[in-house]
Scaffold this motif. Structure first.
Motif: not given
Ligand code: GBH
Length: 472
Positions: A313-319, A323-327
Protein backbone atom coordinates in the motif's frame (compact mmCIF):
# COMPACT_ATOMS: atom_id res chain seq x y z
CA UNK A 1 22.49 22.02 14.25
CA UNK A 2 24.00 25.45 13.66
CA UNK A 3 27.49 24.01 13.64
CA UNK A 4 26.53 21.39 11.05
CA UNK A 5 24.77 24.02 8.97
CA UNK A 6 27.96 26.11 8.92
CA UNK A 7 30.10 23.13 7.97
CA UNK A 8 27.83 22.39 5.06
CA UNK A 9 27.69 26.03 4.02
CA UNK A 10 31.47 26.25 3.95
CA UNK A 11 31.61 23.20 1.67
CA UNK A 12 29.31 24.61 -0.98
CA UNK A 13 31.43 25.66 -3.94
CA UNK A 14 31.18 29.11 -5.50
CA UNK A 15 28.69 29.11 -8.35
CA UNK A 16 26.67 26.18 -6.92
CA UNK A 17 23.12 27.46 -6.69
CA UNK A 18 20.85 26.56 -3.84
CA UNK A 19 17.18 27.19 -4.34
CA UNK A 20 13.66 26.13 -3.50
CA UNK A 21 11.05 24.67 -5.84
CA UNK A 22 7.27 24.65 -6.25
CA UNK A 23 4.72 23.97 -9.00
CA UNK A 24 1.75 26.10 -10.05
CA UNK A 25 -1.04 23.60 -9.48
CA UNK A 26 0.31 22.63 -6.08
CA UNK A 27 0.42 26.16 -4.65
CA UNK A 28 -1.52 28.77 -6.62
CA UNK A 29 -5.21 28.05 -6.07
CA UNK A 30 -7.41 30.71 -7.71
CA UNK A 31 -8.27 28.15 -10.35
CA UNK A 32 -11.24 30.22 -11.57
CA UNK A 33 -9.58 33.63 -11.42
CA UNK A 34 -7.66 35.77 -13.85
CA UNK A 35 -9.11 34.10 -16.91
CA UNK A 36 -7.44 30.77 -16.15
CA UNK A 37 -8.73 27.84 -18.21
CA UNK A 38 -9.40 24.37 -16.88
CA UNK A 39 -6.74 21.67 -16.68
CA UNK A 40 -6.98 17.91 -16.53
CA UNK A 41 -5.94 18.17 -12.87
CA UNK A 42 -8.94 20.39 -12.07
CA UNK A 43 -11.21 17.73 -13.50
CA UNK A 44 -9.35 14.86 -11.85
CA UNK A 45 -9.34 16.40 -8.38
CA UNK A 46 -13.11 16.88 -8.54
CA UNK A 47 -13.80 13.25 -9.38
CA UNK A 48 -14.79 11.27 -6.30
CA UNK A 49 -12.19 8.97 -4.81
CA UNK A 50 -9.18 10.31 -6.68
CA UNK A 51 -7.51 12.37 -3.94
CA UNK A 52 -6.76 11.20 -0.42
CA UNK A 53 -9.08 13.04 1.97
CA UNK A 54 -11.30 14.15 -0.92
CA UNK A 55 -9.47 17.47 -1.24
CA UNK A 56 -8.76 19.56 -4.33
CA UNK A 57 -6.41 22.40 -5.27
CA UNK A 58 -8.98 25.17 -5.80
CA UNK A 59 -7.32 27.19 -3.04
CA UNK A 60 -4.17 25.14 -2.35
CA UNK A 61 -1.73 27.43 -0.50
CA UNK A 62 -3.41 30.53 -2.01
CA UNK A 63 -0.08 31.59 -3.47
CA UNK A 64 -1.91 33.48 -6.23
CA UNK A 65 -2.99 36.00 -3.60
CA UNK A 66 0.12 35.76 -1.42
CA UNK A 67 2.86 36.08 -3.99
CA UNK A 68 4.47 39.05 -2.26
CA UNK A 69 4.65 37.26 1.08
CA UNK A 70 6.13 34.15 -0.54
CA UNK A 71 8.83 36.10 -2.37
CA UNK A 72 9.70 37.84 0.90
CA UNK A 73 10.08 34.44 2.57
CA UNK A 74 12.58 33.47 -0.12
CA UNK A 75 14.40 36.78 0.05
CA UNK A 76 14.82 36.43 3.84
CA UNK A 77 16.02 32.87 3.32
CA UNK A 78 18.71 34.04 0.93
CA UNK A 79 18.24 31.52 -1.89
CA UNK A 80 20.01 31.95 -5.22
CA UNK A 81 17.23 30.52 -7.31
CA UNK A 82 13.48 29.86 -7.28
CA UNK A 83 12.08 27.10 -9.45
CA UNK A 84 8.36 27.56 -10.12
CA UNK A 85 6.05 26.52 -12.91
CA UNK A 86 3.92 28.52 -15.30
CA UNK A 87 0.36 27.23 -15.45
CA UNK A 88 -0.30 26.57 -19.13
CA UNK A 89 -4.08 27.17 -18.61
CA UNK A 90 -3.35 30.57 -17.06
CA UNK A 91 -1.22 31.73 -19.98
CA UNK A 92 -3.15 30.08 -22.80
CA UNK A 93 -6.51 29.06 -21.30
CA UNK A 94 -7.72 26.72 -24.03
CA UNK A 95 -4.28 25.38 -24.88
CA UNK A 96 -4.16 27.26 -28.17
CA UNK A 97 -4.39 30.80 -29.47
CA UNK A 98 -3.21 34.08 -27.98
CA UNK A 99 -1.98 34.80 -24.49
CA UNK A 100 -4.22 35.62 -21.51
CA UNK A 101 -3.37 39.08 -20.23
CA UNK A 102 -4.05 38.49 -16.52
CA UNK A 103 -2.16 35.21 -16.46
CA UNK A 104 0.89 36.77 -18.06
CA UNK A 105 0.65 39.75 -15.70
CA UNK A 106 0.73 37.43 -12.67
CA UNK A 107 4.02 35.81 -13.72
CA UNK A 108 5.42 39.17 -14.82
CA UNK A 109 4.96 40.36 -11.27
CA UNK A 110 6.46 37.19 -9.80
CA UNK A 111 9.53 37.37 -12.04
CA UNK A 112 10.07 41.08 -11.41
CA UNK A 113 9.77 40.65 -7.66
CA UNK A 114 12.24 37.76 -7.72
CA UNK A 115 14.76 39.76 -9.71
CA UNK A 116 14.34 42.73 -7.39
CA UNK A 117 15.15 40.37 -4.49
CA UNK A 118 18.24 39.03 -6.26
CA UNK A 119 16.70 35.58 -6.85
CA UNK A 120 17.14 33.88 -10.22
CA UNK A 121 13.86 32.75 -11.78
CA UNK A 122 13.80 29.16 -13.08
CA UNK A 123 10.53 28.63 -14.93
CA UNK A 124 9.10 25.20 -15.72
CA UNK A 125 6.72 25.33 -18.68
CA UNK A 126 4.83 22.17 -17.82
CA UNK A 127 4.42 20.74 -14.34
CA UNK A 128 1.43 18.51 -15.15
CA UNK A 129 -1.53 20.89 -15.63
CA UNK A 130 -2.61 20.21 -19.23
CA UNK A 131 -5.39 22.41 -20.66
CA UNK A 132 -8.51 20.24 -20.73
CA UNK A 133 -9.49 21.43 -24.19
CA UNK A 134 -6.52 19.61 -25.68
CA UNK A 135 -8.48 16.42 -26.24
CA UNK A 136 -6.56 13.25 -25.61
CA UNK A 137 -3.92 15.14 -23.66
CA UNK A 138 -0.48 13.71 -24.33
CA UNK A 139 -1.90 10.70 -26.15
CA UNK A 140 -2.43 13.13 -29.01
CA UNK A 141 0.59 14.07 -31.09
CA UNK A 142 -1.00 17.46 -31.67
CA UNK A 143 -0.45 18.34 -28.00
CA UNK A 144 3.31 18.41 -28.67
CA UNK A 145 2.78 21.13 -31.28
CA UNK A 146 0.38 23.06 -29.07
CA UNK A 147 3.01 22.90 -26.32
CA UNK A 148 5.63 24.44 -28.62
CA UNK A 149 3.25 27.31 -29.44
CA UNK A 150 2.69 27.87 -25.74
CA UNK A 151 6.44 27.82 -25.14
CA UNK A 152 6.86 30.53 -27.78
CA UNK A 153 4.20 32.68 -26.10
CA UNK A 154 5.92 32.28 -22.73
CA UNK A 155 9.27 33.10 -24.31
CA UNK A 156 7.91 36.29 -25.83
CA UNK A 157 6.47 37.32 -22.47
CA UNK A 158 9.29 36.32 -20.09
CA UNK A 159 12.29 35.45 -22.27
CA UNK A 160 14.14 38.64 -21.41
CA UNK A 161 14.17 37.83 -17.66
CA UNK A 162 13.90 34.10 -16.95
CA UNK A 163 17.34 32.75 -16.07
CA UNK A 164 16.61 29.05 -16.63
CA UNK A 165 13.83 27.28 -18.51
CA UNK A 166 12.68 23.75 -17.79
CA UNK A 167 10.45 22.43 -20.55
CA UNK A 168 8.72 19.46 -18.89
CA UNK A 169 8.82 18.19 -15.34
CA UNK A 170 9.12 14.42 -15.02
CA UNK A 171 7.56 13.05 -18.19
CA UNK A 172 8.14 9.63 -16.59
CA UNK A 173 5.74 10.37 -13.74
CA UNK A 174 3.14 11.84 -16.08
CA UNK A 175 3.33 8.71 -18.25
CA UNK A 176 3.40 6.20 -15.42
CA UNK A 177 1.00 7.76 -12.97
CA UNK A 178 -1.25 9.65 -15.37
CA UNK A 179 -1.50 7.35 -18.37
CA UNK A 180 -0.31 3.87 -17.28
CA UNK A 181 -1.56 3.49 -13.70
CA UNK A 182 -4.30 6.12 -13.46
CA UNK A 183 -3.39 7.57 -10.05
CA UNK A 184 -2.71 11.03 -11.54
CA UNK A 185 -4.64 13.07 -14.11
CA UNK A 186 -5.92 12.27 -16.63
CA UNK A 187 -6.46 8.92 -14.89
CA UNK A 188 -5.84 6.45 -17.72
CA UNK A 189 -4.88 2.86 -16.91
CA UNK A 190 -3.26 1.98 -20.21
CA UNK A 191 -0.19 0.20 -18.80
CA UNK A 192 2.24 -0.26 -21.70
CA UNK A 193 -0.17 1.32 -24.15
CA UNK A 194 0.66 4.61 -22.40
CA UNK A 195 4.01 4.86 -24.20
CA UNK A 196 2.76 7.24 -26.92
CA UNK A 197 2.20 9.77 -24.11
CA UNK A 198 5.92 9.46 -23.32
CA UNK A 199 6.92 10.02 -26.92
CA UNK A 200 4.62 13.00 -27.37
CA UNK A 201 5.91 14.68 -24.23
CA UNK A 202 9.49 14.17 -25.38
CA UNK A 203 8.61 15.52 -28.82
CA UNK A 204 6.88 18.47 -27.14
CA UNK A 205 10.05 19.03 -25.12
CA UNK A 206 12.20 19.11 -28.26
CA UNK A 207 9.81 21.38 -30.15
CA UNK A 208 9.65 23.71 -27.15
CA UNK A 209 13.44 23.91 -27.02
CA UNK A 210 13.31 25.03 -30.65
CA UNK A 211 10.57 27.57 -29.91
CA UNK A 212 12.50 29.04 -26.98
CA UNK A 213 15.65 29.32 -29.10
CA UNK A 214 13.72 30.86 -32.01
CA UNK A 215 12.27 33.43 -29.65
CA UNK A 216 15.80 34.32 -28.56
CA UNK A 217 15.41 33.78 -24.82
CA UNK A 218 18.38 34.92 -22.75
CA UNK A 219 18.08 32.05 -20.26
CA UNK A 220 19.45 28.53 -20.24
CA UNK A 221 17.26 25.65 -21.38
CA UNK A 222 16.86 22.15 -19.97
CA UNK A 223 14.42 19.37 -19.11
CA UNK A 224 13.73 17.79 -15.72
CA UNK A 225 13.68 14.02 -15.34
CA UNK A 226 13.24 12.05 -12.14
CA UNK A 227 15.89 9.35 -11.80
CA UNK A 228 15.72 6.36 -9.51
CA UNK A 229 18.73 4.03 -9.43
CA UNK A 230 17.41 0.50 -9.81
CA UNK A 231 18.62 -2.73 -8.22
CA UNK A 232 17.18 -6.23 -8.35
CA UNK A 233 15.82 -7.37 -4.98
CA UNK A 234 17.66 -10.69 -5.28
CA UNK A 235 20.47 -12.08 -7.40
CA UNK A 236 19.35 -14.23 -10.27
CA UNK A 237 17.77 -13.83 -13.63
CA UNK A 238 14.17 -13.16 -12.79
CA UNK A 239 14.51 -10.08 -10.60
CA UNK A 240 17.42 -8.95 -12.78
CA UNK A 241 15.30 -8.87 -15.92
CA UNK A 242 12.51 -6.93 -14.21
CA UNK A 243 15.01 -4.52 -12.68
CA UNK A 244 16.40 -3.83 -16.15
CA UNK A 245 12.84 -3.36 -17.41
CA UNK A 246 12.02 -0.88 -14.67
CA UNK A 247 15.24 1.04 -15.29
CA UNK A 248 14.19 1.36 -18.93
CA UNK A 249 10.62 2.43 -18.11
CA UNK A 250 11.46 4.84 -15.33
CA UNK A 251 14.83 6.30 -16.32
CA UNK A 252 16.14 5.45 -19.75
CA UNK A 253 13.03 5.95 -21.90
CA UNK A 254 13.13 9.59 -20.83
CA UNK A 255 16.86 10.27 -20.67
CA UNK A 256 18.27 8.30 -23.63
CA UNK A 257 16.31 10.04 -26.42
CA UNK A 258 17.09 13.47 -24.97
CA UNK A 259 20.80 12.84 -24.47
CA UNK A 260 21.61 10.15 -27.06
CA UNK A 261 18.93 10.66 -29.71
CA UNK A 262 17.56 7.11 -29.47
CA UNK A 263 15.18 5.04 -27.38
CA UNK A 264 16.79 2.35 -25.22
CA UNK A 265 16.46 -1.29 -26.18
CA UNK A 266 14.16 -3.13 -23.83
CA UNK A 267 15.54 -6.26 -22.19
CA UNK A 268 14.89 -9.29 -24.42
CA UNK A 269 11.77 -10.83 -22.84
CA UNK A 270 9.94 -7.49 -22.96
CA UNK A 271 10.96 -6.20 -26.36
CA UNK A 272 7.45 -6.40 -27.81
CA UNK A 273 6.03 -4.07 -25.16
CA UNK A 274 8.13 -1.23 -26.54
CA UNK A 275 7.31 -1.89 -30.20
CA UNK A 276 5.87 1.59 -30.58
CA UNK A 277 9.37 3.05 -30.28
CA UNK A 278 10.59 1.02 -33.28
CA UNK A 279 8.24 2.98 -35.49
CA UNK A 280 9.34 6.42 -34.33
CA UNK A 281 10.38 8.76 -37.12
CA UNK A 282 14.13 9.54 -36.93
CA UNK A 283 13.25 13.21 -37.46
CA UNK A 284 11.38 13.14 -34.13
CA UNK A 285 14.50 11.85 -32.40
CA UNK A 286 16.55 14.65 -33.93
CA UNK A 287 14.08 17.15 -32.47
CA UNK A 288 14.03 15.42 -29.07
CA UNK A 289 17.83 15.41 -28.80
CA UNK A 290 18.27 19.15 -29.40
CA UNK A 291 21.32 20.31 -27.40
CA UNK A 292 20.54 21.50 -23.86
CA UNK A 293 22.30 23.96 -21.59
CA UNK A 294 21.62 21.88 -18.50
CA UNK A 295 19.94 18.65 -17.42
CA UNK A 296 17.49 18.89 -14.52
CA UNK A 297 17.56 15.93 -12.15
CA UNK A 298 14.93 15.19 -9.53
CA UNK A 299 16.02 12.62 -7.01
CA UNK A 300 13.85 11.12 -4.29
CA UNK A 301 14.76 7.45 -3.81
CA UNK A 302 16.22 4.29 -5.36
CA UNK A 303 14.10 1.31 -6.44
CA UNK A 304 14.50 -2.38 -5.51
CA UNK A 305 12.66 -4.42 -8.07
CA UNK A 306 11.35 -7.97 -7.73
CA UNK A 307 9.40 -10.22 -10.07
CA UNK A 308 5.69 -10.76 -9.52
CA UNK A 309 2.82 -8.49 -8.56
CA UNK A 310 3.25 -6.85 -5.18
CA UNK A 311 0.85 -6.37 -2.31
CA UNK A 312 2.08 -3.04 -0.94
CA UNK A 313 0.00 0.00 0.00
CA UNK A 314 1.04 3.62 -0.28
CA UNK A 315 -0.58 6.87 0.77
CA UNK A 316 -0.84 8.02 -2.85
CA UNK A 317 -2.13 4.75 -4.25
CA UNK A 318 0.94 4.28 -6.44
CA UNK A 319 1.90 0.96 -4.93
CA UNK A 320 -1.63 -0.50 -5.20
CA UNK A 321 -1.87 0.63 -8.79
CA UNK A 322 1.43 -1.09 -9.49
CA UNK A 323 -0.14 -4.43 -8.54
CA UNK A 324 -1.33 -4.63 -12.13
CA UNK A 325 2.29 -4.90 -13.27
CA UNK A 326 4.30 -8.13 -13.40
CA UNK A 327 6.87 -6.75 -10.94
CA UNK A 328 6.86 -4.69 -7.77
CA UNK A 329 9.08 -2.48 -5.63
CA UNK A 330 10.36 -4.01 -2.42
CA UNK A 331 11.20 -2.10 0.73
CA UNK A 332 14.85 -1.46 1.60
CA UNK A 333 15.14 -2.84 5.13
CA UNK A 334 18.35 -0.92 5.84
CA UNK A 335 16.88 2.56 5.31
CA UNK A 336 14.51 4.75 7.32
CA UNK A 337 11.42 5.85 5.45
CA UNK A 338 9.61 9.08 4.65
CA UNK A 339 5.91 9.76 5.18
CA UNK A 340 5.29 8.17 1.79
CA UNK A 341 7.25 5.08 2.83
CA UNK A 342 10.06 6.04 0.46
CA UNK A 343 13.53 4.92 1.59
CA UNK A 344 15.86 7.69 2.78
CA UNK A 345 19.01 6.91 0.83
CA UNK A 346 21.25 9.93 0.24
CA UNK A 347 24.12 7.83 -1.15
CA UNK A 348 21.93 6.76 -4.04
CA UNK A 349 21.80 10.36 -5.19
CA UNK A 350 25.52 9.88 -5.85
CA UNK A 351 24.70 6.61 -7.62
CA UNK A 352 22.16 8.41 -9.81
CA UNK A 353 24.74 11.04 -10.75
CA UNK A 354 27.38 8.38 -11.37
CA UNK A 355 25.06 6.39 -13.61
CA UNK A 356 24.41 9.50 -15.65
CA UNK A 357 28.09 10.11 -16.14
CA UNK A 358 28.66 6.45 -17.06
CA UNK A 359 25.74 6.29 -19.49
CA UNK A 360 25.89 9.67 -21.16
CA UNK A 361 29.54 10.71 -20.85
CA UNK A 362 30.31 13.77 -22.94
CA UNK A 363 26.69 14.05 -23.99
CA UNK A 364 25.67 14.99 -20.45
CA UNK A 365 25.37 18.77 -20.03
CA UNK A 366 25.84 20.43 -16.64
CA UNK A 367 23.41 18.94 -14.13
CA UNK A 368 21.13 20.96 -11.86
CA UNK A 369 19.24 19.08 -9.16
CA UNK A 370 15.81 20.60 -9.69
CA UNK A 371 14.11 18.80 -6.78
CA UNK A 372 14.92 16.90 -3.65
CA UNK A 373 13.04 16.77 -0.39
CA UNK A 374 11.04 14.77 2.10
CA UNK A 375 7.48 14.58 3.34
CA UNK A 376 5.99 13.65 6.66
CA UNK A 377 2.31 13.47 7.49
CA UNK A 378 2.44 15.79 10.48
CA UNK A 379 4.71 17.76 12.77
CA UNK A 380 5.46 14.87 15.09
CA UNK A 381 6.60 12.71 12.19
CA UNK A 382 8.83 15.54 11.01
CA UNK A 383 10.81 15.14 14.23
CA UNK A 384 9.12 17.86 16.25
CA UNK A 385 7.94 17.71 19.78
CA UNK A 386 4.12 17.76 19.77
CA UNK A 387 3.96 21.33 21.09
CA UNK A 388 6.08 22.71 18.26
CA UNK A 389 4.63 22.13 14.78
CA UNK A 390 7.50 23.79 12.95
CA UNK A 391 10.35 21.83 14.50
CA UNK A 392 11.17 19.50 11.59
CA UNK A 393 14.55 18.10 12.56
CA UNK A 394 14.11 14.99 10.39
CA UNK A 395 13.92 17.24 7.33
CA UNK A 396 17.12 19.03 8.30
CA UNK A 397 18.91 15.72 8.42
CA UNK A 398 17.44 14.65 5.09
CA UNK A 399 18.40 17.82 3.26
CA UNK A 400 21.84 18.08 4.82
CA UNK A 401 22.66 14.48 4.00
CA UNK A 402 21.45 14.77 0.40
CA UNK A 403 23.25 18.00 -0.40
CA UNK A 404 26.44 16.61 1.14
CA UNK A 405 26.06 13.33 -0.77
CA UNK A 406 25.71 15.23 -4.05
CA UNK A 407 28.84 17.29 -3.31
CA UNK A 408 30.77 14.17 -2.27
CA UNK A 409 29.75 12.31 -5.42
CA UNK A 410 31.10 14.93 -7.82
CA UNK A 411 34.25 15.68 -5.79
CA UNK A 412 37.61 14.24 -6.92
CA UNK A 413 37.52 10.47 -6.36
CA UNK A 414 33.73 10.52 -5.94
CA UNK A 415 31.25 8.16 -7.57
CA UNK A 416 30.27 10.86 -10.11
CA UNK A 417 33.54 12.72 -10.50
CA UNK A 418 33.47 14.76 -13.67
CA UNK A 419 29.76 15.66 -13.54
CA UNK A 420 29.40 19.43 -13.64
CA UNK A 421 26.85 19.77 -10.82
CA UNK A 422 25.54 23.30 -10.58
CA UNK A 423 22.83 23.39 -7.96
CA UNK A 424 20.22 21.85 -5.66
CA UNK A 425 16.59 22.92 -5.25
CA UNK A 426 14.70 21.93 -2.15
CA UNK A 427 11.24 20.52 -2.71
CA UNK A 428 9.47 22.47 -1.41
CA UNK A 429 9.24 26.05 -0.21
CA UNK A 430 5.74 25.45 1.16
CA UNK A 431 3.61 22.59 2.39
CA UNK A 432 1.32 22.18 -0.61
CA UNK A 433 -1.15 20.09 -2.59
CA UNK A 434 0.69 16.79 -2.94
CA UNK A 435 -1.21 15.40 -5.95
CA UNK A 436 -3.03 12.13 -5.15
CA UNK A 437 -2.06 12.47 -1.48
CA UNK A 438 -3.82 15.85 -1.25
CA UNK A 439 -2.80 17.71 1.90
CA UNK A 440 -1.82 14.60 3.88
CA UNK A 441 1.92 14.84 3.17
CA UNK A 442 3.95 17.94 4.03
CA UNK A 443 7.09 18.69 2.00
CA UNK A 444 7.60 22.34 2.98
CA UNK A 445 10.36 24.14 4.81
CA UNK A 446 7.56 26.61 5.53
CA UNK A 447 4.49 25.30 7.33
CA UNK A 448 1.09 26.17 5.84
CA UNK A 449 -2.03 26.03 7.99
CA UNK A 450 -4.63 24.76 5.52
CA UNK A 451 -7.50 26.44 7.38
CA UNK A 452 -6.03 29.96 7.43
CA UNK A 453 -3.23 29.52 4.84
CA UNK A 454 -0.93 31.25 7.31
CA UNK A 455 2.76 30.55 6.70
CA UNK A 456 5.23 29.70 9.47
CA UNK A 457 8.89 28.96 8.70
CA UNK A 458 9.94 25.58 10.07
CA UNK A 459 13.26 24.86 11.73
CA UNK A 460 14.58 23.56 8.39
CA UNK A 461 14.03 27.04 6.94
CA UNK A 462 16.24 28.54 9.64
CA UNK A 463 18.76 25.78 9.05
CA UNK A 464 18.87 26.45 5.31
CA UNK A 465 19.28 30.18 5.93
CA UNK A 466 22.24 29.37 8.15
CA UNK A 467 23.73 27.12 5.43
CA UNK A 468 23.30 29.85 2.81
CA UNK A 469 24.75 32.50 5.06
CA UNK A 470 27.83 30.42 5.89
CA UNK A 471 29.09 30.14 2.36
CA UNK A 472 32.51 31.55 1.67
C1 GBH B 1 7.92 15.05 -7.74
O1 GBH B 1 7.51 13.83 -8.24
C2 GBH B 1 7.09 16.11 -8.38
O2 GBH B 1 7.80 16.81 -9.38
C3 GBH B 1 6.50 17.09 -7.38
O3 GBH B 1 5.48 17.83 -8.01
C4 GBH B 1 6.01 16.33 -6.19
O4 GBH B 1 5.31 17.15 -5.29
C5 GBH B 1 7.20 15.73 -5.50
O5 GBH B 1 7.95 14.95 -6.38
C6 GBH B 1 6.84 14.87 -4.31
O6 GBH B 1 6.05 13.79 -4.66
O7 GBH B 1 7.18 3.53 -8.63
O8 GBH B 1 7.33 3.72 -10.99
O9 GBH B 1 5.26 4.18 -9.95
C7 GBH B 1 8.27 12.72 -7.85
C8 GBH B 1 7.38 11.67 -7.37
C9 GBH B 1 7.13 9.48 -6.77
C10 GBH B 1 7.59 9.96 -9.03
C11 GBH B 1 7.46 8.08 -6.97
C12 GBH B 1 7.87 8.53 -9.27
C13 GBH B 1 7.60 6.31 -8.44
C14 GBH B 1 7.19 5.84 -9.77
N1 GBH B 1 7.85 10.34 -7.66
N2 GBH B 1 7.20 7.69 -8.31
S1 GBH B 1 6.72 4.18 -9.83
Amino acid sequence: WRERARELGERIPAGFRVGVATAAFQIEGATHEGGRGESDWDVFTHQPGRILGGSNADVATDHYHRLGEDVRLMADLGVDSYRFSLAWPRIQPGGRGGGNHDGIAFYDRLIDELLAAGIRPMATLFHWDTPIELRGGWLSRDTAHRFADYAFLAAEAFGDRVESWVTINEPATVTLNGYALGVHAPGHTLLFDSLPAAHHQLLGHGLAVGALRDAGVVGRIGITNVHSPVEPAADGEEDGAFAALFDVIHNRVFADPVLLGRYPEAPEPFRELFGVFDEVDPDDLAVISAPLDFYGLNYYFPSRVAAGAGDADSPDGEAEAMRSLPFHLEPWPEFDRTGFGWPIAPDYLGVALGEMRDRYGDRLPPVVITEGGVSFPDAVAEGARPEDPVDDRARIEYLGDHIAAALDAVAPGGRAEGVDLQGYHVWSLLDNFEWAAGYTQRFGIVHVDFDTRDRAPKRSYGWLREVLGSRN
